[in-house]
Design a protein around this motif. Sequence first.
Motif, PDB file in Angstrom:
ATOM      1  N   LEU A 187       1.056  36.609  24.217  1.00 54.75           N
ATOM      2  CA  LEU A 187       0.005  37.235  23.430  1.00 54.75           C
ATOM      3  C   LEU A 187      -0.396  38.585  24.002  1.00 54.75           C
ATOM      4  CD1 LEU A 187      -2.391  34.156  22.978  1.00 54.75           C
ATOM      5  CD2 LEU A 187      -0.603  34.944  21.414  1.00 54.75           C
ATOM      6  N   ASP A 188      -0.518  39.576  23.136  1.00 55.28           N
ATOM      7  CA  ASP A 188      -1.212  40.813  23.502  1.00 55.28           C
ATOM      8  C   ASP A 188      -2.688  40.560  23.223  1.00 55.28           C
ATOM      9  OD1 ASP A 188       1.212  41.952  24.077  1.00 55.28           O
ATOM     10  OD2 ASP A 188       1.346  43.113  22.235  1.00 55.28           O
ATOM     11  N   HIS A 189      -3.329  39.974  24.214  1.00 53.70           N
ATOM     12  CA  HIS A 189      -4.700  39.458  24.099  1.00 53.70           C
ATOM     13  C   HIS A 189      -5.620  40.434  24.813  1.00 53.70           C
ATOM     14  CE1 HIS A 189      -7.585  35.907  24.138  1.00 53.70           C
ATOM     15  NE2 HIS A 189      -8.087  36.600  25.145  1.00 53.70           N
ATOM     16  N   VAL A 190      -6.621  40.968  24.119  1.00 48.72           N
ATOM     17  CA  VAL A 190      -7.458  41.993  24.734  1.00 48.72           C
ATOM     18  C   VAL A 190      -8.914  41.791  24.356  1.00 48.72           C
ATOM     19  CG1 VAL A 190      -7.109  43.631  22.825  1.00 48.72           C
ATOM     20  CG2 VAL A 190      -7.754  44.481  25.083  1.00 48.72           C
ATOM     21  N   GLY A 191      -9.800  42.041  25.323  1.00 50.22           N
ATOM     22  CA  GLY A 191     -11.228  41.970  25.057  1.00 50.22           C
ATOM     23  C   GLY A 191     -11.997  41.439  26.244  1.00 50.22           C
ATOM     24  N   LEU A 192     -13.156  40.873  25.935  1.00 53.76           N
ATOM     25  CA  LEU A 192     -14.010  40.205  26.901  1.00 53.76           C
ATOM     26  C   LEU A 192     -14.011  38.723  26.559  1.00 53.76           C
ATOM     27  CD1 LEU A 192     -17.137  42.564  26.617  1.00 53.76           C
ATOM     28  CD2 LEU A 192     -15.066  42.924  27.999  1.00 53.76           C
ATOM     29  N   ASN A 193     -14.474  37.902  27.482  1.00 53.68           N
ATOM     30  CA  ASN A 193     -14.533  36.482  27.182  1.00 53.68           C
ATOM     31  C   ASN A 193     -15.341  36.228  25.908  1.00 53.68           C
ATOM     32  OD1 ASN A 193     -16.348  33.678  28.058  1.00 53.68           O
ATOM     33  ND2 ASN A 193     -14.129  33.589  27.886  1.00 53.68           N
ATOM     34  N   HIS A 194     -14.771  35.474  25.003  1.00 53.10           N
ATOM     35  CA  HIS A 194     -15.366  35.143  23.701  1.00 53.10           C
ATOM     36  C   HIS A 194     -15.591  36.387  22.841  1.00 53.10           C
ATOM     37  CE1 HIS A 194     -16.923  30.876  24.931  1.00 53.10           C
ATOM     38  NE2 HIS A 194     -15.624  31.048  25.097  1.00 53.10           N
ATOM     39  N   LEU A 195     -14.817  37.424  23.103  1.00 50.16           N
ATOM     40  CA  LEU A 195     -14.865  38.645  22.287  1.00 50.16           C
ATOM     41  C   LEU A 195     -13.473  39.281  22.374  1.00 50.16           C
ATOM     42  CD1 LEU A 195     -17.338  40.282  20.825  1.00 50.16           C
ATOM     43  CD2 LEU A 195     -16.826  41.949  22.601  1.00 50.16           C
ATOM     44  N   THR A 196     -12.486  38.601  21.769  1.00 47.70           N
ATOM     45  CA  THR A 196     -11.095  39.014  21.969  1.00 47.70           C
ATOM     46  C   THR A 196     -10.345  39.116  20.653  1.00 47.70           C
ATOM     47  OG1 THR A 196     -10.520  36.676  22.347  1.00 47.70           O
ATOM     48  CG2 THR A 196     -10.883  38.054  24.298  1.00 47.70           C
ATOM     49  N   TRP A 197      -9.261  39.878  20.712  1.00 46.01           N
ATOM     50  CA  TRP A 197      -8.379  40.075  19.575  1.00 46.01           C
ATOM     51  C   TRP A 197      -6.931  39.918  20.024  1.00 46.01           C
ATOM     52  CZ3 TRP A 197     -12.591  42.875  20.919  1.00 46.01           C
ATOM     53  CH2 TRP A 197     -13.618  43.033  19.958  1.00 46.01           C
ATOM     54  N   GLU A 198      -6.110  39.294  19.171  1.00 41.98           N
ATOM     55  CA  GLU A 198      -4.675  39.239  19.412  1.00 41.98           C
ATOM     56  C   GLU A 198      -4.069  40.427  18.679  1.00 41.98           C
ATOM     57  OE1 GLU A 198      -4.035  37.053  21.583  1.00 41.98           O
ATOM     58  OE2 GLU A 198      -5.974  36.059  21.332  1.00 41.98           O
TER      59      GLU A 198
END
Length: 421
Positions: A187-198
């Motif tokens: 996954l190209d997973h980016v953000g903060l905990n519980h505030l993320t986008w794939e």
Amino acid sequence: MKLTVVGGGSTYTPELIDGFARLRDTLPVEELVLVDPAAGRLELVGGLARRILARQGHGGRIVTTSDLDAGVEGADAVLLQLRVGGQAAREQDETWPLECGCVGQETTGAGGLAKALRTVPVVLDIAERVRRTSPRAWIIDFTNPVGIVTRALLQEGHRAVGLCNVAIGFQRKFAALLGVAPVDVHLDHVGLNHLTWETGVRLGGPEGENVLPKLLAEHGEAIADDLRLPRTLVDRLGVIPSYYLRYYYAHDEVVRELRTKPSRAAEVAAMERRLLEMYGDPSLDEKPELLSRRGGAYYSEAAVDLAAALLGGGGSPYQVVNAHNKGTLPFLPDDAVIEVQSAVGAHGPAPLPVPEVDPLYAGLMTNVTAYEELALEAALRGGRDRVFRALLAHPLIGQYAYADTLTDQLIAHNREHLAWA
């Protein structure tokens, strides 16, 4: 190898034990210590844990104790999965913010701040005791709000990594839709905990083919339904948001729903009572199906994978964790805690490079990071004004009248957990 679970009396724990048993080749645990002040729950959970290991032929030893110092002494890793105030406090977090027309939730908004204020001092005390008895132990934090708690631990110099099950849940779901093994989905997973986008779904690793457009074209309706967001929105974004983004993208709709149904805390509390009854059955030697409805799906796999990588015994080379930013996202401070794919080994996590982030997501991340900084200050130093400042900074609140009222409500409902109140 010795692992300690603080909050070991949780009804989650059999899920974790099942993972340790099934994945023994990845993480050969010899001693697993469950620490919890609730002796009755601990005995029920510990008994089932022993039966699960025995059923699966695992030779490890389960130890239960309410003595934290003894429990963490000599541990190679300490997993934190505690809930200060229990489900009763969670029930409050999910209800009183609704009086102001704001989302009531245990990790987001005013309820999330309340949980942070209760939790951070307790976690830091635990971490100091770990440092005294086992200075080389890794602390794996699964305690919400993971981003704020992990930032508190790292700020105090602890060997800590934050863990959430959102990414592994997406990985498993996408793998099933694509007809491939989960290990083949990166996954190209980016953000903060519980505030993320794939922002990408790659086959085979960080440089693999991005099949996100294929996923959205062929399975967009099912993905949107799971998120409880319109298919048209997901298509317009061109990425897959975490389901926690619904609190932001459909805030007023969520508030209306929450006002008309029992809280999730009430549902979980009832489920926990039933689970503990089941755990007391001496013939039960596997995790019950009901546990899958409790939450935390795939937590055990994620925890085993992370612990194995940190302790040098294996584990996936790339994992989604919560770690210091250190320039990964240039629009955030270096000491912010972000949730991204990282190379994980005995040295800890090293976030992988992230392509330039769309301002639509970067702006919200920046806003929430500022809130988290103020929330941590309030948790560490206390005071009504610090609580107010954190609430005023939160994008789901933002109005001074709401922030004032919510500050008073938060303090009133949590006074017994706030040393300064």
